[in-house]
Design a protein around this motif. Structure first.
Motif, PDB file in Angstrom:
ATOM      1  N   LEU A 301       0.856  -1.186   0.000  1.00 22.89           N
ATOM      2  CA  LEU A 301       0.000   0.000   0.000  1.00 22.89           C
ATOM      3  C   LEU A 301       0.888   1.230   0.000  1.00 22.89           C
ATOM      4  O   LEU A 301       1.764   1.374   0.869  1.00 22.89           O
ATOM      5  N   LYS A 302       0.681   2.099  -0.987  1.00 32.47           N
ATOM      6  CA  LYS A 302       1.480   3.323  -1.100  1.00 32.47           C
ATOM      7  C   LYS A 302       0.551   4.516  -1.238  1.00 32.47           C
ATOM      8  O   LYS A 302      -0.411   4.481  -2.004  1.00 32.47           O
ATOM      9  N   ASP A 303       0.862   5.572  -0.493  1.00 35.79           N
ATOM     10  CA  ASP A 303       0.130   6.832  -0.598  1.00 35.79           C
ATOM     11  C   ASP A 303       0.974   7.794  -1.422  1.00 35.79           C
ATOM     12  O   ASP A 303       1.962   8.355  -0.933  1.00 35.79           O
ATOM     13  N   LEU A 304       0.607   7.975  -2.685  1.00 37.93           N
ATOM     14  CA  LEU A 304       1.358   8.839  -3.599  1.00 37.93           C
ATOM     15  C   LEU A 304       0.658  10.177  -3.807  1.00 37.93           C
ATOM     16  O   LEU A 304       0.829  10.832  -4.825  1.00 37.93           O
ATOM     17  N   THR A 305      -0.124  10.598  -2.833  1.00 39.96           N
ATOM     18  CA  THR A 305      -0.864  11.854  -2.933  1.00 39.96           C
ATOM     19  C   THR A 305       0.095  13.038  -2.905  1.00 39.96           C
ATOM     20  O   THR A 305       1.034  13.071  -2.103  1.00 39.96           O
ATOM     21  N   ASP A 306      -0.128  14.000  -3.789  1.00 40.75           N
ATOM     22  CA  ASP A 306       0.626  15.253  -3.747  1.00 40.75           C
ATOM     23  C   ASP A 306      -0.259  16.381  -4.251  1.00 40.75           C
ATOM     24  O   ASP A 306      -1.397  16.175  -4.655  1.00 40.75           O
ATOM     25  N   ARG A 307       0.278  17.586  -4.196  1.00 48.21           N
ATOM     26  CA  ARG A 307      -0.530  18.765  -4.554  1.00 48.21           C
ATOM     27  C   ARG A 307      -0.799  18.859  -6.047  1.00 48.21           C
ATOM     28  O   ARG A 307      -1.773  19.465  -6.462  1.00 48.21           O
ATOM     29  N   HIS A 308       0.076  18.284  -6.844  1.00 48.31           N
ATOM     30  CA  HIS A 308      -0.049  18.430  -8.297  1.00 48.31           C
ATOM     31  C   HIS A 308      -0.969  17.372  -8.891  1.00 48.31           C
ATOM     32  O   HIS A 308      -1.845  17.677  -9.695  1.00 48.31           O
ATOM     33  N   LYS A 309      -0.785  16.106  -8.497  1.00 47.20           N
ATOM     34  CA  LYS A 309      -1.595  15.022  -9.057  1.00 47.20           C
ATOM     35  C   LYS A 309      -2.827  14.717  -8.230  1.00 47.20           C
ATOM     36  O   LYS A 309      -3.695  13.974  -8.675  1.00 47.20           O
ATOM     37  N   GLY A 310      -2.908  15.266  -7.025  1.00 48.25           N
ATOM     38  CA  GLY A 310      -4.059  15.008  -6.178  1.00 48.25           C
ATOM     39  C   GLY A 310      -3.962  13.663  -5.485  1.00 48.25           C
ATOM     40  O   GLY A 310      -2.880  13.072  -5.351  1.00 48.25           O
ATOM     41  N   LEU A 311      -5.109  13.178  -5.029  1.00 50.77           N
ATOM     42  CA  LEU A 311      -5.160  11.923  -4.287  1.00 50.77           C
ATOM     43  C   LEU A 311      -4.773  10.747  -5.185  1.00 50.77           C
ATOM     44  O   LEU A 311      -5.251  10.621  -6.309  1.00 50.77           O
ATOM     45  N   ARG A 312      -3.906   9.860  -4.641  1.00 47.21           N
ATOM     46  CA  ARG A 312      -3.532   8.640  -5.366  1.00 47.21           C
ATOM     47  C   ARG A 312      -3.051   7.608  -4.356  1.00 47.21           C
ATOM     48  O   ARG A 312      -1.910   7.668  -3.875  1.00 47.21           O
ATOM     49  N   LEU A 313      -3.924   6.680  -4.027  1.00 42.65           N
ATOM     50  CA  LEU A 313      -3.572   5.550  -3.174  1.00 42.65           C
ATOM     51  C   LEU A 313      -3.397   4.326  -4.072  1.00 42.65           C
ATOM     52  O   LEU A 313      -4.306   3.966  -4.815  1.00 42.65           O
ATOM     53  N   VAL A 314      -2.239   3.689  -4.003  1.00 43.94           N
ATOM     54  CA  VAL A 314      -1.944   2.519  -4.827  1.00 43.94           C
ATOM     55  C   VAL A 314      -1.932   1.297  -3.908  1.00 43.94           C
ATOM     56  O   VAL A 314      -1.052   1.164  -3.051  1.00 43.94           O
ATOM     57  N   ILE A 315      -2.913   0.421  -4.085  1.00 47.26           N
ATOM     58  CA  ILE A 315      -3.049  -0.786  -3.270  1.00 47.26           C
ATOM     59  C   ILE A 315      -2.720  -1.978  -4.173  1.00 47.26           C
ATOM     60  O   ILE A 315      -3.531  -2.375  -5.011  1.00 47.26           O
ATOM     61  N   GLU A 316      -1.529  -2.524  -4.014  1.00 48.35           N
ATOM     62  CA  GLU A 316      -1.100  -3.632  -4.853  1.00 48.35           C
ATOM     63  C   GLU A 316      -1.780  -4.925  -4.396  1.00 48.35           C
ATOM     64  O   GLU A 316      -1.876  -5.201  -3.199  1.00 48.35           O
ATOM     65  N   VAL A 317      -2.242  -5.712  -5.364  1.00 49.10           N
ATOM     66  CA  VAL A 317      -2.983  -6.945  -5.100  1.00 49.10           C
ATOM     67  C   VAL A 317      -2.053  -8.145  -5.295  1.00 49.10           C
ATOM     68  O   VAL A 317      -1.289  -8.201  -6.267  1.00 49.10           O
ATOM     69  N   LYS A 318      -2.126  -9.082  -4.370  1.00 47.11           N
ATOM     70  CA  LYS A 318      -1.324 -10.293  -4.485  1.00 47.11           C
ATOM     71  C   LYS A 318      -1.748 -11.106  -5.702  1.00 47.11           C
ATOM     72  O   LYS A 318      -2.914 -11.062  -6.110  1.00 47.11           O
TER      73      LYS A 318
END
Length: 841
Positions: A301-318
């Motif tokens: 699980l990675k939280d790649l949220t920033d001011r330019h791209k906005g919300l982005r949570l990446v939840i990798e699936v097994k």
């Protein structure tokens, strides 16, 4: 010891006159009612007309009075809070600042009313202190206070009677529905979701045009809430119930998509969350559930949220889990799905009422009609007053000499005023205005200006009289102003509305991928993929442009296959990680395949030669090396290693072919650079363990080398294709000659013999450039991916070839079995004479 004062009266005599006997129940009842009244009317509930609580209204009014317009600079938030608290709102500064912050947060308000500068917080974090932030009015807030100085609303004394404040703001747009409201009073609460400005204004204009419009008609304009954070809303029936009764509940879902983060792993990417839900809260809940083993299938699980791209949570699936099913579990167990309870309570005529959509719009429309009516009356009065003064000035200009004479012969201004009124029939206001007007303005040019101004004032007064005299005209004016607001400030809808049935269709997906039969395919250009089923391949084999098949291994979706390299290594690859091709077509496409290097790590001088099954119940894998060694690998592969050797190679040797044996009755076939072909039964080669180096497969002539190795079913119609050329030609410059032979014309020989000649060299030819043997019909493609027509089959096994018009890059048959595509330099190296490497025993 100090001397204590002596009491001169009875102990309770001093307080006898100040004690009042009251009933405790009555006192509690009275005090509680006063407190409840204060909370309901002065704190928690918004007014249905402007949609603001008292503290919000006081903030906007104070900032307007301070001149903090959008075209001015920001000021410290503490200055605004102090101004509001000192003059209008006698409660804590924290409550005022909290209200100010909320009106500046784009994730809380659909149309923010305050333009904040600095850290105004996030859905997870609190804002900075008021001494660190700055604020001014947002452009939309100017619509809320527009024409407030034109007697459009009533003013009332503030808490100490020294100031006045508006009882309600003019509100040029339906703020209560657009920005929503939430608050907890005593015995009641309100919770109204935000809506889209353009949609709400469209419904209000429809209600202005048709005051008896039904709820269904209004919902054609406002189908549901439009939340600032976007996402999905599920449950349209509940929304209609809330719009009808003022109460209802709907579900909010995060917006998520399934993406390939790598060639072998999928991830759930969340870009929008439910209203009032922050990413940190979601991340913490997912980690908690994963650690408690209540949520499975998540690898990272990675939280790649920033001011330019906005919300982005990446939840990798097994691997082995359906991303869609994992997403449904996330909706069920985490804040990625939340409920919103609508409770539309607002103040109407000073009384708290529960209002539906139509009632909320009707209250606002009536308020706006009253505001425009009062504004029109005010503007008419002001223009009539100005017209009266202009007419007096025009009279003075027409009689300028007499006016000057009257003024000069008067004793004082009061005498001059009275004489002007008597002489020219002027009013006191006109006479006073003439006396206050500079003499330089009383020229012929100013007379023309005054005449034009008089005509303009008369036209404006007539227009205002028409508005005030016609209800339809008044409604058209309000509708036009609302349309202008929608055009300027309207934005597209952010929240997608879904019916409950649409969302329920996805819940039947199994969490784990089904272990169905499938085929894993490897192409000559190094692409790998799996089919959707294990149906037999069509006669000409799956083929994409520039490609033919090398290997096709039957397995299951949740199984594993081994990737065999030229250095004798086998690397495990999980089948479920491979891209899926559609079911077999005519022919199916390999366009969705991925390079095998995305799944295995190779050394610079290493390449993939084939695939093998890891099933111990099979007949093993047959390997052939460039020095003529053959080996059948016993299927006893280690279960705890992903990378292991399956043959011990001599120095300078390498694997040229690897094939999964379907039956020990199949032939193993070697084809060498000097055009020798040897076939012998696979049963003559005893299976060996992984550390073994194999046995002699073919006896090589001096300088010769194996260029192709594979297995052929002797009971099936098969072909042998060889391409001859010169070893001295530059790589890629010669087309060579090709010969197609029936496999049956080649007699079987014993293992470790020299074989028989497969093609007779013509003048200038001394080496085989390419060779292949396998099921008919044989197919060939050029380096550009175009099919190359092969000549008719020759009866003689040792005949010469036919000159080619196009160079052949790869050859395949019904189920592939082509050599992996390698650079032309490698093929030239194979064709070049080499020292005798000996024969493995």
């Amino acid at each position: 010891m100090f001397d204590m004062p002596r009491r001169t009266t009875a102990p309770d005599q001093d307080f006898q006159e100040r004690i009042v006997d009251i009933d405790v129940a009555a006192e509690m009842r009275t005090s509680f009612l006063e407190y409840a009244y204060s909370v309901i009317y002065q704190r928690a509930l918004p007014d249905a007309r402007d949609g603001l609580k008292p503290v919000q209204r006081r903030i906007l009014y104070s900032m307007s009075e301070m001149g903090l317009r959008p075209d001015r600079g920001h000021v410290k938030s503490s200055r605004v809070v102090g101004e509001v608290m000192g003059k209008l709102h006698p409660h804590g500064d924290a409550a005022i600042y909290d209200a100010l912050v909320r009106m500046a947060q784009p994730f809380s308000m659909r149309l923010p009313l305050v333009d904040g500068h600095g850290n105004f917080g996030s859905p997870d974090d609190a804002p900075a202190a008021m001494r660190y932030t700055e604020a001014r009015l947002a452009p939309a807030a100017m619509l809320m206070v527009q024409s407030i100085d034109e007697e459009t609303v009533d003013f009332r004394p503030n808490y100490d009677g020294q100031e006045t404040e508006p009882a309600v703001l003019p509100a040029a747009f339906p703020n209560l529905l657009v920005n929503g409201a939430s608050g907890i009073a005593v015995g009641m609460a309100t919770n109204i979701p935000p809506h889209n400005l353009a949609e709400v204004i469209g419904a209000a204009r429809h209600l202005l045009k048709k005051p008896d419009a039904t709820l269904d008609e209004l919902m054609q304009f406002v189908p549901g809430p439009d939340l600032p954070t976007g996402g999905l809303i599920i449950g349209l029936d509940a929304i209609r119930e809330a719009y009808e009764t003022g109460r209802g509940t709907f579900r909010m879902r995060a917006r998520a998509t399934i993406e390939n983060v790598t060639a072998r792993r999928k991830a759930i990417v969340v870009t929008e969350l439910p209203f009032n839900v922050g990413p940190e809260r979601v991340v913490a809940k997912i980690k908690e559930l994963v650690q408690a083993k209540k949520l499975v299938g998540i690898a990272d699980l990675k939280d790649l949220t920033d001011r330019h791209k906005g919300l982005r949570l990446v939840i990798e699936v097994k691997t082995g889990f359906n991303p869609e099913a994992v997403l449904e579990e996330l909706y069920r167990l985490t804040p990625m799905e939340e409920t919103f309870g609508i409770n539309s309570v607002a103040l109407v005529d000073g009384q708290p009422r529960t209002l539906g959509l139509r009632d909320l719009l009707a209250v606002y429309v009536n308020h706006r009609l009253e505001v425009v009516r009062r504004r029109s009356a005010y503007r008419r009065r002001k223009r009539e007053e100005r017209l009266h003064l202009v007419e007096g000035l025009i009279t003075a200009l027409l009689n300028i000499d007499e006016v000057i004479q009257v003024i000069r012969t008067s004793d004082d201004p009061a005498h001059a005023r009275s004489r002007l009124m008597e002489t020219f029939g002027l009013s006191e206001a006109q006479a006073g205005y003439i006396l206050d007007t500079p003499l330089r303005r009383l020229t012929r040019y100013d007379k023309l200006e005054l005449e034009r101004e008089k005509e303009g004032l008369q036209a404006e007064i007539a227009e205002l009289n028409a508005i005030l005299g016609s209800e339809d005209r008044l409604r058209r004016v309000v509708s036009k102003e609302l349309a202008e607001v929608a055009k300027k400030y309207g934005t597209p809808r952010r929240t997608q509305l879904l019916d409950s049935a649409e969302a329920a269709l996805k819940t039947a997906i199994p969490l784990e991928v089904a272990d169905d039969p499938c085929l894993v395919l490897l192409s000559s250009t190094g692409l790998i993929a799996r089919t959707a089923d294990a149906s037999p391949l069509p006669g000409d084999g799956p083929r994409a442009p520039h490609d033919v098949l090398v290997s096709a291994v039957r397995t299951t979706v949740r199984g594993e296959v081994g990737v065999i390299t030229s250095k004798g290594r086998m690397i495990r690859v999980s089948v479920v990680e491979l891209p899926t091709l559609p079911a077999s077509g005519d022919p199916p496409s390999l366009a969705g395949a991925q390079p095998v290097t995305e799944y295995v790590t190779l050394e610079p001088d290493e390449h993939v030669v084939g695939l093998g099954s890891l099933d111990e119940a099979g007949h093993g894998i047959a390997l052939g090396t460039a020095q003529g060694v053959v080996k059948r690998v016993a299927p006893d592969y280690p279960v705890n290693r992903d990378d292991f050797e399956i043959i011990s190679l001599r120095e300078g040797d390498r694997v040229v072919g690897a094939v999964e044996l379907e039956s020990p009755d199949h032939d193993l076939v070697f084809i060498t650079s000097d055009a020798q072909l040897l076939r012998f039964p696979a049963a003559t080669v005893r299976p060996q363990g992984r550390p073994a180096g194999g046995v002699a497969g073919i006896r090589l002539a001096e300088g010769a080398r194996v260029i192709w190795f594979g297995a052929v079913d002797p009971a099936r119609e098969s072909r042998v294709v060889t391409v001859a050329g010169s070893s001295t030609a530059l790589p890629g410059t010669q087309t060579g000659t090709v010969k197609v032979s029936d496999y049956a014309v080649f007699p079987p020989k014993g293992r470790a013999t020299g074989g028989v000649r497969a093609q007779r060299f013509l003048k200038g030819e001394d080496v085989l450039l390419l060779a292949w043997a396998g099921p008919a019909p044989a197919k060939a493609i050029s380096p550009s991916g175009q099919p190359v027509e092969l000549p008719a089959e020759l009866g003689r096994r040792d005949g010469s070839g036919t000159r080619l018009m196009h160079r052949i890059a790869a050859i395949g048959g019904a189920i592939g079995a082509a050599p992996p595509a390698r650079p032309a330099e490698d093929r030239a190296e194979e064709a070049a004479p080499a020292p005798d490497a000996g024969t493995a025993e």
